[in-house]
Write an enzyme that holds these catalytic residues in place. Sequence first.
Site, PDB file in Angstrom:
ATOM      1  N   ASP A 138      -8.330   4.377  -9.952  1.00 21.48           N
ATOM      2  CA  ASP A 138      -6.987   4.772  -9.498  1.00 21.48           C
ATOM      3  C   ASP A 138      -6.907   6.293  -9.600  1.00 21.48           C
ATOM      4  OD1 ASP A 138      -4.368   4.659  -8.646  1.00 21.48           O
ATOM      5  OD2 ASP A 138      -3.571   3.670 -10.434  1.00 21.48           O
ATOM      6  N   ARG A 174      10.984   1.287  -4.332  1.00 20.06           N
ATOM      7  CA  ARG A 174       9.921   2.117  -4.928  1.00 20.06           C
ATOM      8  C   ARG A 174      10.612   3.343  -5.502  1.00 20.06           C
ATOM      9  NH1 ARG A 174       4.082   4.090  -2.967  1.00 20.06           N
ATOM     10  NH2 ARG A 174       3.790   1.894  -3.419  1.00 20.06           N
ATOM     11  N   ARG A 214      -1.994  -6.991   0.293  1.00 18.39           N
ATOM     12  CA  ARG A 214      -0.622  -6.539   0.014  1.00 18.39           C
ATOM     13  C   ARG A 214       0.326  -7.313   0.935  1.00 18.39           C
ATOM     14  NH1 ARG A 214       0.380  -1.789  -2.242  1.00 18.39           N
ATOM     15  NH2 ARG A 214       2.319  -2.870  -2.753  1.00 18.39           N
TER      16      ARG A 214
HETATM   17  N1   CP Z   1      -1.228   0.972  -3.300  1.00 22.27           N
HETATM   18  C1   CP Z   1      -0.054   1.398  -2.832  1.00 22.27           C
HETATM   19  O1   CP Z   1       1.028   1.126  -3.374  1.00 22.27           O
HETATM   20  O2   CP Z   1      -0.149   2.093  -1.669  1.00 22.27           O
HETATM   21  P1   CP Z   1       1.047   2.920  -1.024  1.00 22.27           P
HETATM   22  O3   CP Z   1       1.412   4.028  -1.986  1.00 22.27           O
HETATM   23  O4   CP Z   1       0.481   3.456   0.271  1.00 22.27           O
HETATM   24  O5   CP Z   1       2.197   1.997  -0.804  1.00 22.27           O
END
Ligand code: CP
Length: 348
Positions: free
Chosen positions: A241, A117, A310
């Site tokens: 979002d 990430r 997820r």
């Molecule tokens: N939706 C999502 O990616 O949540 P996080 O930022 O908690 O991983």
Amino acid sequence: MRMPSSSATNLNKPELKHFLKTQDYTRKELEDIFELMGMLKEARRANAVPQLFKGKSVGMIFEQPSTRTRISFETAATILGGHALFLSPKDIHLGAKENLADTGRVISRMCDVIMARVDDHKTVAGLAENSTVPVINGLCDWLHPTQVMADVFTMMEHLPEGKKLDDLTVAFIGDATNVCSSLMFICTKFGIHFKHIGPEKYQAPQTWQDIARENCETYGGRLTVTDDVNEVEDCDILIADSFYWFGQEAEKEERLAAFMPEYVITEEMMAKAGENAIFMHCLPANDQRECTREVMDGPRSIIFDEAENRLTAQMALLVYLTHKDIEQPSEETLAYHQDRIDSLLQRI
Ligand code: CP
């Protein structure tokens, strides 16, 4: 004594495939992953998940905080018999004492998958270029592909009576976020009518629209980009979002003024969409900003099914990307190594 120069079983794999964006996958390949998600979800429900990641590990690099992505990957690895390592820039040398390429090469020698990430798409793409194991994009400034695998799977679970996926009209309300881009790409790839509804300044750029329109030509989807909130009418799914994300804090007031109250998903907006319209949000949500608490907790909200999926998606991705990796050793091979090591241990 001559020693082997590398013990890594995953070097130079001819079929190495990363998961940086869904656009790198054919519709058939994505359908295969969805099918795998369905089977793994059922297996989990029966507490009978095959150990398809046994002895393997996923190195997880997080430049930004995360609840769902971190928990889902870590849990997926464990459920499948493997292990996940949480690596924040505070813990490793990424980009500071060690360049990205070397970090990718090193993690590849020890882990079977890298999940990253990152702030900038170039970081995850650079890791992929230099890694010999699959790299998964766990969110970047442009895309959030693992999120939308969960999202489309959740849509399939909640299809309106008598409708197929490609009958759906899905409206994403708000900023052109990484979730917006990824949804735009995957929805149009599955023949869905995707609408991005938001103020002109924050609408999906032309480059994204070009990709989505090409999908529409191939797969029969439709794309609408508009600032008109009346476009929610007759939509099957409304998606919210955040109006601002990490790095956009300085724009917070300007952004909130641009989006609120017009683009907030309220009960009234849900009613306008239709009595069967469904509400989704990738979370985390700022209730009373992009959507109201009433909508989040209302009967047509499927946000927690979406969050749970997820985990469903991460299980399938870990398996899909590694199942061809390592030949299972024969009984003889296992016995050979056990005997050699046992006899050394008796001597030392
Ligand atoms: N939706 C999502 O990616 O949540 P996080 O930022 O908690 O991983």
